[in-house]
Design a protein around this motif. Structure first.
Motif, short mmCIF file in Angstrom:
data_model
loop_
_atom_site.label_atom_id
_atom_site.label_comp_id
_atom_site.label_asym_id
_atom_site.label_seq_id
_atom_site.Cartn_x
_atom_site.Cartn_y
_atom_site.Cartn_z
N VAL A 186 33.87 32.59 42.61
CA VAL A 186 34.30 33.23 41.37
C VAL A 186 34.10 32.38 40.12
O VAL A 186 34.69 32.69 39.09
N LYS A 199 37.93 37.82 29.74
CA LYS A 199 37.97 37.48 31.16
C LYS A 199 39.31 36.82 31.51
O LYS A 199 39.94 37.15 32.51
N TYR A 200 39.75 35.90 30.66
CA TYR A 200 41.00 35.18 30.88
C TYR A 200 42.19 36.12 30.89
O TYR A 200 43.00 36.10 31.81
N CYS A 258 42.29 39.53 31.04
CA CYS A 258 42.21 40.59 32.06
C CYS A 258 42.62 40.04 33.42
O CYS A 258 43.34 40.70 34.17
N TYR A 259 42.16 38.83 33.73
CA TYR A 259 42.55 38.22 35.00
C TYR A 259 44.06 38.01 35.05
O TYR A 259 44.71 38.33 36.05
N ARG A 260 44.62 37.50 33.98
CA ARG A 260 46.07 37.27 33.96
C ARG A 260 46.84 38.58 34.05
O ARG A 260 47.86 38.65 34.74
N LEU A 267 45.77 41.43 35.43
CA LEU A 267 45.62 41.95 36.79
C LEU A 267 46.49 41.18 37.78
O LEU A 267 47.09 41.77 38.68
N THR A 268 46.54 39.86 37.65
CA THR A 268 47.39 39.09 38.56
C THR A 268 48.86 39.40 38.34
O THR A 268 49.64 39.41 39.30
#
Length: 180
Positions: A66, A98-99, A101-103, A105-106
């Motif tokens: 990833v 990206k940062y 959206c990842y946070r 989603l998590t």
């Protein structure tokens, strides 16, 4: 304890986290710990171990999967450059999106998935410990008994037969001659 460097390391593991090298934290001036604190049972709970919030992939299981940066996705070849401001804004937009959206989603899916994966690996561990290993051990025990019976049968019936055949066929002589 003799007080050598190895003994100090062993002492760290023998005592609970409440007992420091300088003495008991409840008695900070006590350099030599009293017998009561040495005789206490100290058990470390593996479920409450500290986690590393800096290095979150200590075994490097996601190094090749990833790691996707801006340069891995968007690249302008020589001679085809956009405005510097557009390039910087694109980089910032990609990285921040990206940062976050990842946070996000998590935060939304991470805990439910952690619950599901925890249940899955608990079931997998349970099956391995209580079903697979006992079945394999049982099979190995049973196959050992079968192999002993098989070995006795082979030694009883086959060994004499093949030994007799070997003695009969050992007298055969083959000679070859080459004619020119």
């Amino acid at each position: 304890m003799t007080g050598g460097p190895k003994d100090d390391r062993e002492e760290e593991f023998l005592h609970s986290p409440f007992i420091r090298k300088q003495g008991n934290i409840y008695k900070p001036n006590n350099k030599d710990m009293d017998n009561d604190s040495l005789n206490e049972k100290t058990m470390e709970d593996i479920h409450t171990k500290e986690i590393d919030l800096v290095n979150r992939d200590p075994k490097r299981i996601n190094d090749d999967v990833v790691k996707v940066d801006f340069e891995d996705v968007i690249a302008e070849p020589a001679g085809t450059y956009s405005f510097d401001g557009v390039w910087k804004a694109s980089f910032t937009t990609f990285t921040v999106t990206k940062y976050w959206c990842y946070r996000l989603l998590t935060a939304l899916v991470g805990i439910p998935l952690a619950l599901i994966w925890g249940i899955f690996f608990a079931i997998l561990s349970f099956l391995h410990i209580w079903a697979v290993v006992p079945c394999v051990k049982s099979y190995l025990i049973e196959i050992h008994c079968v192999s002993r019976v098989y070995s006795i049968c082979v030694h009883t019936f086959c060994d004499p037969l093949f030994e007799a055949m070997g003695k009969c066929l050992s007298s055969i002589r083959i000679s070859t001659t080459k004619e020119v």
